[in-house]
Design a protein around this motif. Structure first.
Motif, PDB file in Angstrom:
ATOM      1  N   ILE A   9       1.104  -1.141   0.031  1.00 43.75           N
ATOM      2  CA  ILE A   9       0.141  -0.023   0.059  1.00 43.75           C
ATOM      3  C   ILE A   9       0.839   1.266   0.003  1.00 43.75           C
ATOM      4  O   ILE A   9       1.818   1.326   0.823  1.00 43.75           O
ATOM      5  N   HIS A  10       0.592   2.302  -1.089  1.00 44.58           N
ATOM      6  CA  HIS A  10       1.282   3.327  -0.936  1.00 44.58           C
ATOM      7  C   HIS A  10       0.306   4.385  -0.920  1.00 44.58           C
ATOM      8  O   HIS A  10      -0.896   4.257  -1.467  1.00 44.58           O
ATOM      9  N   SER A  11       0.402   5.560  -0.300  1.00 46.42           N
ATOM     10  CA  SER A  11      -0.548   6.629  -0.166  1.00 46.42           C
ATOM     11  C   SER A  11       0.103   7.986  -0.443  1.00 46.42           C
ATOM     12  O   SER A  11       1.286   8.184  -0.092  1.00 46.42           O
ATOM     13  N   PHE A  12      -0.392   8.843  -1.158  1.00 46.65           N
ATOM     14  CA  PHE A  12      -0.147  10.200  -1.254  1.00 46.65           C
ATOM     15  C   PHE A  12      -1.139  11.206  -1.256  1.00 46.65           C
ATOM     16  O   PHE A  12      -2.275  11.007  -1.625  1.00 46.65           O
ATOM     17  N   LEU A  13      -0.580  12.592  -1.087  1.00 49.67           N
ATOM     18  CA  LEU A  13      -1.412  13.626  -0.835  1.00 49.67           C
ATOM     19  C   LEU A  13      -1.561  14.307  -2.105  1.00 49.67           C
ATOM     20  O   LEU A  13      -0.532  14.710  -2.505  1.00 49.67           O
ATOM     21  N   VAL A  14      -2.724  14.371  -2.914  1.00 49.20           N
ATOM     22  CA  VAL A  14      -2.709  15.049  -4.263  1.00 49.20           C
ATOM     23  C   VAL A  14      -3.367  16.143  -4.152  1.00 49.20           C
ATOM     24  O   VAL A  14      -4.574  16.290  -3.776  1.00 49.20           O
ATOM     25  N   LYS A  15      -2.610  17.259  -4.685  1.00 50.76           N
ATOM     26  CA  LYS A  15      -3.245  18.648  -4.616  1.00 50.76           C
ATOM     27  C   LYS A  15      -3.655  19.060  -6.291  1.00 50.76           C
ATOM     28  O   LYS A  15      -3.044  18.597  -7.072  1.00 50.76           O
ATOM     29  N   PRO A  16      -4.506  20.086  -6.306  1.00 51.09           N
ATOM     30  CA  PRO A  16      -4.697  20.467  -7.712  1.00 51.09           C
ATOM     31  C   PRO A  16      -3.564  21.123  -8.314  1.00 51.09           C
ATOM     32  O   PRO A  16      -3.233  22.304  -7.863  1.00 51.09           O
ATOM     33  N   ARG A  17      -3.130  20.967  -9.397  1.00 51.83           N
ATOM     34  CA  ARG A  17      -1.778  21.456 -10.113  1.00 51.83           C
ATOM     35  C   ARG A  17      -1.757  21.485 -11.570  1.00 51.83           C
ATOM     36  O   ARG A  17      -1.009  21.511 -12.146  1.00 51.83           O
ATOM     37  N   ARG A  18      -3.333  21.388 -12.211  1.00 47.80           N
ATOM     38  CA  ARG A  18      -3.193  21.465 -13.624  1.00 47.80           C
ATOM     39  C   ARG A  18      -2.799  22.495 -13.778  1.00 47.80           C
ATOM     40  O   ARG A  18      -3.184  23.655 -13.772  1.00 47.80           O
ATOM     41  N   GLY A  19      -1.723  22.659 -14.949  1.00 46.05           N
ATOM     42  CA  GLY A  19      -1.271  23.770 -15.831  1.00 46.05           C
ATOM     43  C   GLY A  19      -0.338  24.448 -14.837  1.00 46.05           C
ATOM     44  O   GLY A  19       0.162  25.593 -15.299  1.00 46.05           O
ATOM     45  N   LYS A  20      -0.006  23.929 -13.655  1.00 52.50           N
ATOM     46  CA  LYS A  20       1.160  24.665 -12.835  1.00 52.50           C
ATOM     47  C   LYS A  20       2.455  23.754 -12.855  1.00 52.50           C
ATOM     48  O   LYS A  20       2.492  22.761 -13.107  1.00 52.50           O
ATOM     49  N   GLU A  21       3.334  24.421 -12.158  1.00 50.73           N
ATOM     50  CA  GLU A  21       4.744  23.860 -12.145  1.00 50.73           C
ATOM     51  C   GLU A  21       4.592  22.782 -11.004  1.00 50.73           C
ATOM     52  O   GLU A  21       3.904  22.821 -10.020  1.00 50.73           O
ATOM     53  N   PRO A  22       5.287  21.509 -11.341  1.00 56.15           N
ATOM     54  CA  PRO A  22       5.177  20.509 -10.468  1.00 56.15           C
ATOM     55  C   PRO A  22       5.851  20.714  -9.102  1.00 56.15           C
ATOM     56  O   PRO A  22       6.879  21.398  -9.319  1.00 56.15           O
ATOM     57  N   GLU A  23       5.431  20.312  -8.127  1.00 54.17           N
ATOM     58  CA  GLU A  23       6.298  20.118  -6.788  1.00 54.17           C
ATOM     59  C   GLU A  23       6.422  18.892  -6.336  1.00 54.17           C
ATOM     60  O   GLU A  23       5.909  18.176  -6.830  1.00 54.17           O
ATOM     61  N   GLU A  24       7.346  18.872  -5.174  1.00 54.53           N
ATOM     62  CA  GLU A  24       7.552  17.420  -4.558  1.00 54.53           C
ATOM     63  C   GLU A  24       6.415  17.110  -3.854  1.00 54.53           C
ATOM     64  O   GLU A  24       5.608  17.712  -3.224  1.00 54.53           O
ATOM     65  N   ILE A  25       5.911  15.748  -4.193  1.00 47.00           N
ATOM     66  CA  ILE A  25       4.708  15.301  -3.763  1.00 47.00           C
ATOM     67  C   ILE A  25       5.008  14.445  -2.590  1.00 47.00           C
ATOM     68  O   ILE A  25       6.072  13.734  -2.198  1.00 47.00           O
ATOM     69  N   VAL A  26       3.882  14.443  -1.448  1.00 46.77           N
ATOM     70  CA  VAL A  26       4.128  13.932  -0.181  1.00 46.77           C
ATOM     71  C   VAL A  26       3.504  12.507  -0.245  1.00 46.77           C
ATOM     72  O   VAL A  26       2.363  12.480  -0.366  1.00 46.77           O
ATOM     73  N   GLY A  27       4.405  11.630  -0.023  1.00 45.30           N
ATOM     74  CA  GLY A  27       3.631  10.168   0.081  1.00 45.30           C
ATOM     75  C   GLY A  27       4.407   9.346   1.319  1.00 45.30           C
ATOM     76  O   GLY A  27       5.229   9.663   1.894  1.00 45.30           O
ATOM     77  N   THR A  28       3.769   8.043   1.479  1.00 46.94           N
ATOM     78  CA  THR A  28       4.256   7.014   2.442  1.00 46.94           C
ATOM     79  C   THR A  28       3.877   5.758   2.105  1.00 46.94           C
ATOM     80  O   THR A  28       2.915   5.602   1.240  1.00 46.94           O
TER      81      THR A  28
END
Length: 221
Positions: A9-28
């Motif tokens: 099982i992996h999980s991530f907090l996904v934020k709205p970023r359509r059309g924006k510069e990517p940022e480091e994604i947080v997961g565990t």
């Protein structure tokens, strides 16, 4: 032939970023015990009946390739957090403000001959931003969000997905939508999964037309 039980099982907090510069994604990675594992195991095992919308990957023009499918296979071959993050990043880049933040879960299991892969997204309210500090999600936080929204989620399930199996189909469910004319979100199916409904509206119309042409059944005979 038995279906593999949930073992990663992996999980991530996904934020709205359509059309924006990517940022480091947080997961565990989520441990395989405790209440969260139990609830996710129920979801994982229940997709065989809950996921009743047949979908299929859309091949790139002129060849049998699909970016989403390739990412999923790469993850199933090496179920690392870094490969899982690539899938989460793909979802984040097509998520708009109207969809809001969400928790993405990647659920998988495998045995000698088969694998089963489930991708699920749950809504997450804006008050959780402080909980992703330090670059890792807190499992207690995951449990809280999951239990709050346990019946409002999107999911897609794939069985035996690999480069050698030739599988191009899956099944989906969207428990956040009540519009039966639009059974699941466009951004989820088309933009993220790069898929389409296995039975298109055109095919559905043709089937209905064929059915109407048949003579009525005489129930008195």
């Amino acid at each position: 032939m038995s279906i593999p039980s949930l073992d990663t099982i992996h999980s991530f907090l996904v934020k709205p970023r359509r059309g924006k510069e990517p940022e480091e994604i947080v997961g565990t990675a989520v441990e395989l015990d405790g209440p969260l594992h139990g609830m996710l195991s129920t979801l994982y095992n229940g997709t065989s009946t809950d996921c009743n919308i047949d979908i299929r990957f859309i091949a790139s023009t002129g060849n049998q390739e699909n970016e989403a499918r390739a990412l999923f296979i790469e993850y199933l071959e090496d179920r690392s957090l870094s490969n899982a993050a690539k899938i989460a990043e793909k979802l984040e880049q097509v998520t708009t403000g109207s969809s809001g933040m969400g928790l993405l879960f990647l659920l998988s299991g495998s045995n000698e001959k088969r694998n089963k892969f489930v991708i699920s997204r749950f809504p997450a309210d804006s008050g959780i931003l402080a909980d992703d500090a330090g670059g890792q999600l807190d499992v207690k936080f995951l449990e809280k969000v999951f239990m709050k929204n346990a019946r409002a989620y999107k999911a897609v399930a794939y069985n035996n997905l690999s480069n050698t199996s030739g599988v191009w189909k899956g099944s989906a469910v969207d428990k956040q939508i009540s519009d039966y004319t639009n059974p699941t979100s466009k951004y989820w199916i088309e933009n993220f999964l790069e898929s389409e409904f296995a039975v298109t509206s055109r095919h559905g119309t043709e089937r209905l037309a064929d059915a109407l042409k048949k003579p009525p059944i005489n129930l008195t005979t």
